[in-house]
Design an enzyme around this catalytic site. Structure first.
Site, PDB file in Angstrom:
ATOM      1  N   LYS A 173      38.230  78.806  22.018  1.00  0.00           N
ATOM      2  CA  LYS A 173      37.437  77.985  21.913  1.00  0.00           C
ATOM      3  C   LYS A 173      36.193  78.347  22.375  1.00  0.00           C
ATOM      4  CE  LYS A 173      34.988  75.253  23.418  1.00  0.00           C
ATOM      5  NZ  LYS A 173      32.930  74.661  22.903  1.00  0.00           N
ATOM      6  N   GLU A 248      38.207  82.342  35.176  1.00  0.00           N
ATOM      7  CA  GLU A 248      36.762  83.219  35.778  1.00  0.00           C
ATOM      8  C   GLU A 248      35.455  82.974  35.543  1.00  0.00           C
ATOM      9  OE1 GLU A 248      36.786  86.598  37.300  1.00  0.00           O
ATOM     10  OE2 GLU A 248      38.640  87.082  37.058  1.00  0.00           O
ATOM     11  N   CYS A 282      27.869  87.265  34.932  1.00  0.00           N
ATOM     12  CA  CYS A 282      28.826  87.109  35.750  1.00  0.00           C
ATOM     13  C   CYS A 282      28.259  87.756  36.965  1.00  0.00           C
ATOM     14  CB  CYS A 282      30.028  86.535  35.074  1.00  0.00           C
ATOM     15  SG  CYS A 282      30.725  88.019  34.295  1.00  0.00           S
ATOM     16  N   GLU A 383      24.164  79.959  42.487  1.00  0.00           N
ATOM     17  CA  GLU A 383      23.787  80.679  40.915  1.00  0.00           C
ATOM     18  C   GLU A 383      23.025  80.186  40.527  1.00  0.00           C
ATOM     19  OE1 GLU A 383      27.502  80.382  37.929  1.00  0.00           O
ATOM     20  OE2 GLU A 383      26.673  82.508  38.268  1.00  0.00           O
TER      21      GLU A 383
HETATM   22  P1  NAP Z   1      29.827  76.637  30.206  1.00  0.00           P
HETATM   23  O1  NAP Z   1      29.149  75.632  30.367  1.00  0.00           O
HETATM   24  O2  NAP Z   1      31.341  76.728  32.071  1.00  0.00           O
HETATM   25  O3  NAP Z   1      30.944  76.819  29.036  1.00  0.00           O
HETATM   26  C1  NAP Z   1      32.014  77.847  29.521  1.00  0.00           C
HETATM   27  C2  NAP Z   1      32.860  77.329  28.267  1.00  0.00           C
HETATM   28  O4  NAP Z   1      33.848  76.268  28.287  1.00  0.00           O
HETATM   29  C3  NAP Z   1      32.309  77.142  26.933  1.00  0.00           C
HETATM   30  O5  NAP Z   1      33.046  77.332  26.044  1.00  0.00           O
HETATM   31  C4  NAP Z   1      31.666  75.440  27.078  1.00  0.00           C
HETATM   32  O6  NAP Z   1      32.147  74.684  25.371  1.00  0.00           O
HETATM   33  C5  NAP Z   1      32.997  75.212  27.370  1.00  0.00           C
HETATM   34  N1  NAP Z   1      34.236  73.852  27.971  1.00  0.00           N
HETATM   35  C6  NAP Z   1      32.282  73.275  28.729  1.00  0.00           C
HETATM   36  N2  NAP Z   1      32.883  71.779  29.178  1.00  0.00           N
HETATM   37  C7  NAP Z   1      34.621  72.014  29.325  1.00  0.00           C
HETATM   38  C8  NAP Z   1      35.538  71.159  28.974  1.00  0.00           C
HETATM   39  N3  NAP Z   1      35.771  69.802  29.477  1.00  0.00           N
HETATM   40  N4  NAP Z   1      36.577  71.439  28.650  1.00  0.00           N
HETATM   41  C9  NAP Z   1      36.914  72.813  28.289  1.00  0.00           C
HETATM   42  N5  NAP Z   1      36.112  73.282  28.096  1.00  0.00           N
HETATM   43  C10 NAP Z   1      34.572  73.120  28.186  1.00  0.00           C
HETATM   44  O7  NAP Z   1      29.825  77.656  31.257  1.00  0.00           O
HETATM   45  P2  NAP Z   1      28.366  78.768  30.441  1.00  0.00           P
HETATM   46  O8  NAP Z   1      27.268  77.597  30.528  1.00  0.00           O
HETATM   47  O9  NAP Z   1      29.316  78.617  29.167  1.00  0.00           O
HETATM   48  O10 NAP Z   1      28.630  80.125  31.383  1.00  0.00           O
HETATM   49  C11 NAP Z   1      27.921  80.316  32.492  1.00  0.00           C
HETATM   50  C12 NAP Z   1      28.978  80.754  33.332  1.00  0.00           C
HETATM   51  O11 NAP Z   1      30.129  80.947  33.174  1.00  0.00           O
HETATM   52  C13 NAP Z   1      27.740  80.833  34.925  1.00  0.00           C
HETATM   53  O12 NAP Z   1      28.560  80.357  35.724  1.00  0.00           O
HETATM   54  C14 NAP Z   1      29.069  82.335  34.714  1.00  0.00           C
HETATM   55  O13 NAP Z   1      29.254  82.415  35.719  1.00  0.00           O
HETATM   56  C15 NAP Z   1      29.940  82.047  34.259  1.00  0.00           C
HETATM   57  N6  NAP Z   1      30.810  83.492  34.033  1.00  0.00           N
HETATM   58  C16 NAP Z   1      31.522  84.192  34.458  1.00  0.00           C
HETATM   59  C17 NAP Z   1      32.367  85.326  34.316  1.00  0.00           C
HETATM   60  C18 NAP Z   1      33.528  85.644  34.700  1.00  0.00           C
HETATM   61  O14 NAP Z   1      33.811  86.787  34.148  1.00  0.00           O
HETATM   62  N7  NAP Z   1      33.658  85.333  35.606  1.00  0.00           N
HETATM   63  C19 NAP Z   1      31.922  85.832  33.279  1.00  0.00           C
HETATM   64  C20 NAP Z   1      30.842  84.680  32.111  1.00  0.00           C
HETATM   65  C21 NAP Z   1      30.152  83.494  32.580  1.00  0.00           C
HETATM   66  P3  NAP Z   1      30.358  74.253  25.213  1.00  0.00           P
HETATM   67  O15 NAP Z   1      29.587  75.833  25.267  1.00  0.00           O
HETATM   68  O16 NAP Z   1      30.404  73.769  24.069  1.00  0.00           O
HETATM   69  O17 NAP Z   1      29.287  74.217  26.087  1.00  0.00           O
END
Ligand code: NAP
Length: 481
Positions: A173, A248, A282, A383
């Site tokens: 996904k 992560e 990240c 963040e």
């Molecule tokens: P996000 O909003 O949490 O989305 C991540 C993924 O989860 C997307 O595919 C999103 O789909 C999906 N998602 C959203 N709601 C969900 C639910 N209820 N159930 C299952 N999946 C769901 O994060 P993002 O905005 O894409 O990324 C930014 C964040 O990622 C930041 O906090 C960053 O620090 C973190 N990050 C961490 C790492 C690491 O290795 N620690 C690496 C990269 C990024 P949709 O796109 O359709 O909403």
């Protein structure tokens, strides 16, 4: 030219349906592609297909699975330039950064292709006579892989390749903001001849699909990268079914700059880690903790360096920094600039949305530096995930370490110093999963474990040999002969 449509991939078939747009954040007039908006029943069908394909794939010899992963890498390599350009168009990062990420994804598939011939188990001597004892790795089962938009090809690659080589089947996904790069890997898996049902892809809103994914019966494990909010929700849901889960999530990464650092490198490393990829890594630095003795000089040099960064469409040569991924992230940047103004006054540079000409078509924000930030301010604790750097003053090395660790997150950290003893103090005492020394806090390779500590992460690490620990289970055998 009509906008291309990218279908979901379920049980070896390209499945169509209603679509959503993937727009270029540097030029919102441009639709990169229309993606089929998956439904919960698509997720269930994908999980069922993965369940049906599991025995065949799990029983295939590891080196044969490895050969298919090598083929995936070769197909991606042949499309290298195209994939880099597509990533810049869908995510906004500069073309050199995008191509670097595509190269990493190719290398990841080659690396894990090789694991198919190793798949290390354990063998130890028994205490008993004529007993042979060993443990072999077995796949976990069907894995749900949920990925974020910021590394749209590397993160799907570093989940898909180890999952597949360990004999699992998968449902991917991708993030809705940048699904094309992950789709290209899936297309390569199809072209490489990976059997039907082994790899499945369902795009669409995570909010609408998340429940179906964690509750689909065949799913046995979920690997997630993204925000703490979604990760923590997924963990609670997945735990109800005793699913294996790996998270992560967010960070607020520090770079410590000591007075004995190589000054120019320290300026360059902090500038790179804070602003490249628009601060949307990240592992980006969002707190620079600078020793008092060089604080003023360092701040002045960093501001001067930052002012030279060129913001614009990442497809154009000479651009250092692209746009924010979307309106929501741009609004977050603007909001934190306002919070910063209230907490410490005007930023030393940046702090505004860029407007006029081509800037009006995208989500461009100036690289922004706030100085004299103190530990309990929101700028120091929350963040932002954008090009906004908080600089903090510390009395000495011990003060730097205390400030750096005074945070719930623990993803990455960096130190700039030429003092070997302090390097080791930092290595042993810094509360983060990924440490760099005299390098930017961001910029990882795939051959060693990746992941954070504290609230940033949960579960086994990704990448390197450690990745197999999440995607496989041991079966232990005692054999009398
Ligand atoms: P996000 O909003 O949490 O989305 C991540 C993924 O989860 C997307 O595919 C999103 O789909 C999906 N998602 C959203 N709601 C969900 C639910 N209820 N159930 C299952 N999946 C769901 O994060 P993002 O905005 O894409 O990324 C930014 C964040 O990622 C930041 O906090 C960053 O620090 C973190 N990050 C961490 C790492 C690491 O290795 N620690 C690496 C990269 C990024 P949709 O796109 O359709 O909403």
């Amino acid at each position: 030219m009509s906008t291309p449509q990218f279908n979901n991939y379920i049980n070896g078939e390209w499945v169509t349906g209603p679509t959503f747009e993937n727009r270029n954040p540097a030029n919102t007039d441009e639709v990169v592609g229309n993606f089929v908006k998956g439904s919960p029943s698509d997720v269930e069908a994908a999980a069922d297909a993965a369940g049906a394909a599991l025995p065949g794939w799990a029983n295939m010899a590891g080196p044969a699975r490895g050969n298919l992963l090598y083929k995936v890498a070769d197909i991606l390599d042949r499309k290298f330039d195209q994939l880099g350009e597509e990533m810049t168009r869908e995510e906004g990062k500069t073309l050199p950064e995008a191509k670097g990420e595509v190269r990493r994804a190719i290398n990841i598939f080659r690396y894990f292709g090789g694991e198919g011939s190793r798949m290390p188990g354990m063998i130890v001597p028994s205490e008993r006579d004529r007993v042979h004892m060993f443990a072999i790795r077995k796949p976990v089962g069907v894995c749900g892989l949920v990925t974020p938009w910021n590394f749209p090809v590397a993160i799907p690659a570093w989940k898909m390749a180890p999952a597949l080589i360990a004999g699992n089947t998968i449902v991917v996904k991708p993030a809705s903001a940048s699904p094309l790069s992950a789709w290209r890997i899936v297309e390569a898996c199809h072209e490489a001849g990976i059997p039907k049902g082994v790899v499945n892809f369902v795009a669409g809103s995570g909010g609408a699909l998340g429940s179906a994914l964690v509750n689909a019966k065949p799913i046995k494990a979920v690997s997630f990268t993204g925000s703490c909010e979604v990760g923590n929700w997924l963990h609670a849901e997945a735990s109800k079914r005793h699913l294996r889960i790996q998270l992560e999530m967010g960070g607020k990464n520090p770079t410590i700059v000591l007075a004995d650092a190589d000054f120019n490198s320290a300026v360059e490393n902090v500038c790179n880690a804070a602003f490249f990829s628009t601060g949307q890594k990240c592992t980006a630095t969002s707190r620079a903790i600078v020793e008092d003795a060089i604080y003023d000089k360092f701040v002045a040099a960093l501001v001067e360096r930052t002012r030279k960064l060129k913001v614009g469409n990442g497809m154009k040569p000479g651009i250092d920094i692209g746009p924010a991924i979307d309106q929501g992230q741009l609004d977050t940047n603007i909001r934190y600039a306002e919070i910063g103004r209230k907490e410490v006054g005007e930023p030393l540079c940046g702090g505004n949305r860029l407007t006029g000409g081509d800037f009006d078509k995208g989500y461009f924000f100036e690289p922004t530096i706030f100085a004299n930030v103190t530990e309990n301010m929101r700028l120091a604790q929350e963040e932002i995930f954008g090009p906004v750097l908080a600089i903090m003053r510390a009395k000495d090395f011990e003060d730097c370490m205390r400030i750096a660790n005074n945070i719930p997150f623990g993803l990455s950290a960096s130190i700039q110093t030429t003092n070997l003893s302090r390097v080791f103090e930092y290595v042993y005492r810094m509360e983060a999963g990924l440490l760099t020394v005299n390098l930017p806090s961001a910029g990882v390779e795939y051959q060693l474990p990746f992941g954070g500590n504290k609230d940033s992460s949960f579960g086994p690490k990704e990448q390197g040999p450690a990745a197999l620990d999440f995607y496989s289970d041991y079966k232990t055998v005692y054999l009398k002969y």
